[in-house]
Motif scaffolding. Structure first.
Motif, mmCIF file in Angstrom:
data_model
loop_
_atom_site.group_PDB
_atom_site.id
_atom_site.type_symbol
_atom_site.label_atom_id
_atom_site.label_comp_id
_atom_site.label_asym_id
_atom_site.label_seq_id
_atom_site.Cartn_x
_atom_site.Cartn_y
_atom_site.Cartn_z
ATOM 1 N N TYR A 1 0.843 -1.195 0.000
ATOM 2 C CA TYR A 1 0.000 0.000 0.000
ATOM 3 C C TYR A 1 0.873 1.236 0.000
ATOM 4 C CZ TYR A 1 -3.521 -3.443 0.789
ATOM 5 O OH TYR A 1 -4.336 -4.532 0.616
ATOM 6 N N GLU A 2 0.607 2.126 -0.934
ATOM 7 C CA GLU A 2 1.447 3.319 -1.043
ATOM 8 C C GLU A 2 0.633 4.476 -1.588
ATOM 9 O OE1 GLU A 2 4.365 3.297 -4.236
ATOM 10 O OE2 GLU A 2 3.351 1.648 -5.233
ATOM 11 N N PRO A 3 1.049 5.703 -1.263
ATOM 12 C CA PRO A 3 0.385 6.852 -1.880
ATOM 13 C C PRO A 3 0.652 6.836 -3.378
ATOM 14 C CG PRO A 3 2.398 7.526 -0.749
ATOM 15 C CD PRO A 3 2.167 6.096 -0.389
ATOM 16 N N SER A 4 -0.246 7.421 -4.165
ATOM 17 C CA SER A 4 -0.051 7.435 -5.618
ATOM 18 C C SER A 4 1.043 8.413 -6.050
ATOM 19 C CB SER A 4 -1.355 7.809 -6.324
ATOM 20 O OG SER A 4 -2.221 6.700 -6.324
ATOM 21 N N HIS A 5 1.409 9.313 -5.148
ATOM 22 C CA HIS A 5 2.427 10.307 -5.505
ATOM 23 C C HIS A 5 3.829 9.789 -5.217
ATOM 24 C CE1 HIS A 5 3.122 11.108 -1.274
ATOM 25 N NE2 HIS A 5 1.807 11.183 -1.104
ATOM 26 N N GLY A 6 4.815 10.557 -5.607
ATOM 27 C CA GLY A 6 6.198 10.134 -5.432
ATOM 28 C C GLY A 6 6.867 10.744 -4.213
ATOM 29 N N SER A 7 8.202 10.794 -4.237
ATOM 30 C CA SER A 7 8.983 11.160 -3.065
ATOM 31 C C SER A 7 9.174 12.671 -2.906
ATOM 32 C CB SER A 7 10.353 10.486 -3.149
ATOM 33 O OG SER A 7 10.963 10.825 -4.380
ATOM 34 N N ALA A 8 8.784 13.450 -3.921
ATOM 35 C CA ALA A 8 8.830 14.916 -3.873
ATOM 36 C C ALA A 8 10.050 15.483 -3.147
ATOM 37 C CB ALA A 8 7.544 15.451 -3.229
ATOM 38 N N PRO A 9 11.268 15.189 -3.643
ATOM 39 C CA PRO A 9 12.470 15.644 -2.933
ATOM 40 C C PRO A 9 12.516 17.168 -2.736
ATOM 41 C CG PRO A 9 13.034 14.582 -5.045
ATOM 42 C CD PRO A 9 11.584 14.353 -4.806
ATOM 43 N N ASP A 10 11.804 17.901 -3.595
ATOM 44 C CA ASP A 10 11.829 19.368 -3.476
ATOM 45 C C ASP A 10 11.211 19.871 -2.170
ATOM 46 O OD1 ASP A 10 9.529 18.258 -4.692
ATOM 47 O OD2 ASP A 10 8.876 20.229 -5.405
ATOM 48 N N ILE A 11 10.263 19.124 -1.602
ATOM 49 C CA ILE A 11 9.651 19.579 -0.340
ATOM 50 C C ILE A 11 10.003 18.672 0.845
ATOM 51 C CG2 ILE A 11 7.733 20.826 -1.444
ATOM 52 C CD1 ILE A 11 5.943 18.364 -0.608
ATOM 53 N N ALA A 12 10.901 17.713 0.612
ATOM 54 C CA ALA A 12 11.251 16.773 1.686
ATOM 55 C C ALA A 12 11.881 17.493 2.877
ATOM 56 C CB ALA A 12 12.213 15.716 1.157
ATOM 57 N N GLY A 13 11.553 17.040 4.068
ATOM 58 C CA GLY A 13 12.161 17.568 5.280
ATOM 59 C C GLY A 13 11.573 18.894 5.742
#
Ligand code: IPM
Ligand code: MG
Length: 362
Positions: free
Chosen positions: A275-287
């Motif tokens: 089970y996972e969200p449909s979106h990705g890892s979005a490194p631009d807003i990570a952290g």
């Protein structure tokens, strides 16, 4: 019930932490064990899907997955890139059926890039075949062309292929899902050009004979991409191959306003699932603590419903998500005037509060 928790990269760790928090207040006998995956695993163990992580996923009843990928790994050879972790899990766990609901929440109708009247009440289920097609077909690689337009030139190639059993089993998943919804399936193909998808269409039509109560429609993928933005509410269950499903599910997700809202399930033949969200890892807003954790929280609800047979617990999570939206809480991706902007953690806390019966204030 044992759950393998694989947060992964980017916002993965932040959003999975919120889903775990939500699962923990349900007072169910859940045993959760965490492992590294994706770029994080490459950095820690030298491989995006370490043996220990794969074994944990195999031993568990279900897998809760965050997201993988970061631009900093783009230069690695393909076998070591973070994306190989999710592709490897799908393959090794036999997760051939990917369910991606695209649901437009009433309060988010205006967040869509389409006119509100086109998406209000939208409720589509995309069923994407997940372990076949050009994603996994062999042979693939680079070589010197012996024919084609430029014999002698360097070329690259992949193989699109589907076997009869692969098509049959995903068609059954689609028709059975349709029976629990509004008895309509659209099978998306490219039968006008591709042998693989003429075969797909033929086999889906054959399987349909066992489901006379379900209406079946065939649509070419280019037309489906167009109809999805023209009249999305005409669709109910959409079934298609791995690559078309990858593309159309992102398109369908965006109709609902935010890909940050959409969960997904990847199931094997026995309903074991990842089970996972449909979106990705979005490194631009990570952290930054701004990612929307709702897709992951809703993925945990899907896990309770499909694999762990806890429909009441799933309902509790889904109602709690509706309650926090109704109370006006919004992460930046779905924020609009008149609502309250909150961060990842605050959103997770609000869902927990809604489940445990506390009052939420917007
Ligand atoms: C998805 C993603 C993956 C895919 C990537 C990360 C390999 O886009 O789950 O849709 O292409 O299947
Ligand atoms: Mg995709």
């Amino acid at each position: 019930m044992k759950i393998a928790v694989l947060p992964g990269d980017g916002i993965g760790t932040e959003i999975v932490a919120e889903a775990v928090k939500v699962l923990n207040v349900l007072e169910l006998p859940l045993e959760m064990e965490e492992a590294v995956v994706g770029g994080a695993a490459y950095e820690a163990k030298g491989h995006p899907l370490p043996e220990a992580t794969l074994q944990l996923a195999k031993d568990a009843d279900a897998v809760l997955f965050g997201a993988v990928g970061d631009w900093k790994f783009d230069k690695l050879e393909r076998a070591l890139r973070p994306e190989q972790a999710i592709l490897g899990l799908r393959k090794h766990l036999g997760l051939f059926a990917n369910l991606r609901p695209a649901l437009c929440y009433e309060q988010l109708t205006h967040a869509s890039s389409l006119k509100p009247e086109l998406v209000a009440g939208l409720d589509i289920l995309i069923i994407r075949e997940l372990t076949g097609d050009i994603y996994f077909g062999q042979p693939r690689g680079r070589r010197t062309a012996v024919d084609g337009h430029f014999p002698g030139a360097e070329e690259a190639f992949d193989t699109m292929r589907y076997s009869r059993p692969e098509i049959e089993r995903i068609a059954h998943v689609a028709f059975q899902a349709a029976r629990r919804r509004s008895n309509k399936v659209t099978s998306v193909d490219k039968a006008n050009v591709l042998e693989t998808f003429q075969f797909w269409k033929d086999v889906v039509t054959e399987v349909h004979a066992q489901y006379p109560d379900v209406e079946l429609e065939h649509m070419y993928v280019d037309n489906a991409a167009m109809q999805l933005v023209k009249a999305p509410k005409k669709f109910d269950v959409v079934v298609t191959g791995n690559m078309f499903g990858d593309i159309l599910s992102d398109e369908a997700a965006m109709l609902t306003g935010s890909i940050g809202m959409l969960p997904s399930a990847s199931l094997d033949a026995n309903n074991k699932g990842l089970y996972e969200p449909s979106h990705g890892s979005a490194p631009d807003i990570a952290g930054k603590g701004v990612a929307n954790p709702l897709a992951t929280i809703l993925s945990a609800a899907m896990m309770l419903r499909y694999t762990l047979a806890q429909p009441e617990a799933a309902d509790r999570i889904e109602s709690a998500v509706r309650a926090v939206l109704a109370a006006g809480l919004r992460t930046p991706d779905i924020h609009s005037e008149g609502t309250r902007k909150v961060g990842t953690r605050e959103m997770g806390d609000a869902v927990v509060a809604a489940i445990t019966g506390k009052t939420i204030t917007g």
